[in-house]
Design a protein around this motif. Structure first.
Motif, mmCIF file in Angstrom:
data_model
loop_
_atom_site.group_PDB
_atom_site.id
_atom_site.type_symbol
_atom_site.label_atom_id
_atom_site.label_comp_id
_atom_site.label_asym_id
_atom_site.label_seq_id
_atom_site.Cartn_x
_atom_site.Cartn_y
_atom_site.Cartn_z
ATOM 1 N N PRO A 93 0.915 -1.114 0.017
ATOM 2 C CA PRO A 93 -0.109 0.034 -0.085
ATOM 3 C C PRO A 93 0.886 1.218 -0.085
ATOM 4 O O PRO A 93 1.868 1.210 0.436
ATOM 5 C CB PRO A 93 -0.822 -0.292 1.255
ATOM 6 N N TYR A 94 0.216 2.360 -0.508
ATOM 7 C CA TYR A 94 0.890 3.677 -0.488
ATOM 8 C C TYR A 94 2.213 3.805 -1.378
ATOM 9 O O TYR A 94 3.221 4.357 -1.021
ATOM 10 C CB TYR A 94 1.234 4.121 0.750
ATOM 11 N N GLY A 95 2.331 2.946 -2.244
ATOM 12 C CA GLY A 95 3.475 2.738 -3.383
ATOM 13 C C GLY A 95 3.115 1.883 -4.495
ATOM 14 O O GLY A 95 3.530 2.457 -5.654
ATOM 15 N N GLU A 96 2.587 0.906 -4.225
ATOM 16 C CA GLU A 96 2.321 -0.241 -5.460
ATOM 17 C C GLU A 96 0.936 -0.131 -5.776
ATOM 18 O O GLU A 96 0.550 -0.989 -6.707
ATOM 19 C CB GLU A 96 2.735 -1.538 -4.916
ATOM 20 N N ASP A 97 0.083 0.602 -5.399
ATOM 21 C CA ASP A 97 -1.281 0.543 -5.284
ATOM 22 C C ASP A 97 -1.873 1.746 -6.107
ATOM 23 O O ASP A 97 -3.156 1.946 -6.067
ATOM 24 C CB ASP A 97 -1.864 0.506 -3.840
ATOM 25 N N GLY A 98 -1.044 2.456 -6.946
ATOM 26 C CA GLY A 98 -1.701 3.656 -7.607
ATOM 27 C C GLY A 98 -1.356 4.996 -7.104
ATOM 28 O O GLY A 98 -1.566 5.882 -7.858
ATOM 29 N N THR A 99 -1.293 5.063 -5.795
ATOM 30 C CA THR A 99 -1.118 6.330 -5.056
ATOM 31 C C THR A 99 -0.081 6.908 -5.700
ATOM 32 O O THR A 99 0.035 8.297 -5.852
ATOM 33 C CB THR A 99 -0.908 5.994 -3.527
ATOM 34 N N VAL A 100 1.496 6.639 -5.468
ATOM 35 C CA VAL A 100 2.476 7.448 -5.984
ATOM 36 C C VAL A 100 2.553 7.336 -7.445
ATOM 37 O O VAL A 100 2.986 8.350 -8.203
ATOM 38 C CB VAL A 100 3.782 6.459 -5.714
ATOM 39 N N GLN A 101 1.993 6.639 -8.319
ATOM 40 C CA GLN A 101 1.864 6.392 -9.504
ATOM 41 C C GLN A 101 0.791 7.635 -10.173
ATOM 42 O O GLN A 101 1.464 8.358 -10.959
ATOM 43 C CB GLN A 101 1.169 5.278 -10.199
ATOM 44 N N GLY A 102 -0.015 7.775 -9.411
ATOM 45 C CA GLY A 102 -0.975 9.150 -9.586
ATOM 46 C C GLY A 102 -0.329 10.278 -9.189
ATOM 47 O O GLY A 102 -0.428 11.370 -9.937
#
Length: 344
Positions: A93-102
């Motif tokens: 979570p908070y890295g591989e889940d689209g958050t950092v990508q966003g």
């Protein structure tokens, strides 16, 4: 680009996740591989509280005494990020889940790996299973237990059952309930990592996997040789402890499968990658049953990337060494950015 003409890659490691230390191990290996491939590399450590810490060059990444969190570095903000490409080597979570990508999309930064949607979908086993099933790919029988719901026996299942956090990787929090009486405690353990839980029918299986990569200029993703992970009899399944702390657990790559089954596994890995809309890289974990049926277990969009990780081992067995692997991923990130920007 630096004054010497080298592309600058910023690696992100750590993160607000229980897989924090695994990410740092991966980041160390990616850093050395990128430098061997001719890139200038900077490392941004993300603490468990979300603080960004720019790491000093050419020194090992340092943890606190318990080796649970990266603690060194110069505090920085997102607007100080100076790189041609980002490489978020973040697990969970908070890295591989689209958050950092966003975040990287918002600041117009090319990055290695899957986009926002695929990262989010793959990290949530519930939605990943729904998308895989919609694409006609088989998965183990499963049910979701929403946050706050009381666990109850599932009429269609026969113990043992696997109980898993829905949005966590590395087998963290995964338990076996051998009887329905054990279900409540198994769910409580899984909920230490995620309030949303998935319950799967237990079965006798072999753990197999493939790495999947895209290459700039090629039309279709490619699967590595298949690998099979063998654990000793002391492990009921590939738990977190077995994966990361038991040196007797080994990967066989290529896996000892016949040609037809090998092709089935490799084809299903690519199909799963495409079903979730993945780009760049993923590792696809699968089960082979006693009847030689193949089921998709999960798709990991930023697999473990250390020297001893299965992803690197499978590609090495396929003839692709780490410097060439990461070089291809950076080149793809730049090409994808040039092709995918939406008109303003």
């Amino acid at each position: 680009m630096t004054a010497t003409g080298k592309l600058r890659v910023a690696i992100f490691v750590g993160g607000r996740t229980a897989e924090h230390s695994n990410s740092i191990d991966s980041g160390d290996f990616v850093r050395s591989s990128l430098r061997e491939a001719g890139y200038e590399v900077s490392v941004i450590g993300i603490s468990r509280s979300g603080k960004w810490l720019r790491q000093a060059d050419d020194v090992p990444l340092e943890f606190d005494e318990g080796r649970s969190e990266i603690v060194t570095g110069t505090p920085m903000s997102v607007d100080e990020l100076d790189a041609d490409v980002a490489f978020p080597v973040l697990h969970g979570p908070y890295g591989e889940d689209g958050t950092v990508q966003g975040l990287l999309e918002m600041i117009d930064m090319p990055y290695v790996g899957c986009g926002v949607f695929a990262s989010a979908a793959a990290k949530d086993k519930v939605w990943a299973n729904r998308l895989l099933e919609a694409a006609g790919l088989p998965v183990a029988p499963w049910r979701v237990l929403a946050p706050g719901r009381t666990p109850k026996p599932i009429e269609e299942f026969t113990p043992p059952v696997f109980v898993k956090p829905a949005r966590c990787g590395g087998s963290l929090g995964v338990c076996i309930a051998h009887t329905w009486d054990e279900l409540e405690s198994a769910v409580a353990e899984a909920r230490r990592f995620d309030p949303k839980v998935i319950i799967e029918q237990g079965m006798s299986i072999r753990d197999v996997e493939c790495g999947v990569l895209e290459f700039a200029g090629k039309d279709a993703p490619v699967a590595s040789v298949a690998g099979e992970t063998i654990a000793g009899t002391e492990h009921e399944f590939l738990s977190y402890e077995a994966k990361f702390f038991d040196s007797s657990v080994q990967l066989l790559a290529p896996a000892p499968l016949d040609d037809a089954l090998t092709e089935k596994v490799r084809t299903m890995a690519v199909d799963a990658f495409l079903a979730l809309g993945c780009t760049g890289l993923s590792r696809v974990d699968m089960f082979v049953t006693g009847e030689n049926s193949v089921l998709v277990n999960e798709v990991t969009t930023m697999p473990g990337f250390s020297r001893v990780s299965n992803f690197a081992k499978m590609w090495r067995a396929s003839g692709l060494e780490a410097p060439d692997l990461v070089d291809g991923l950076v080149r793809l990130a730049l090409a994808r950015k040039a092709e995918s920007d939406l008109p303003l």
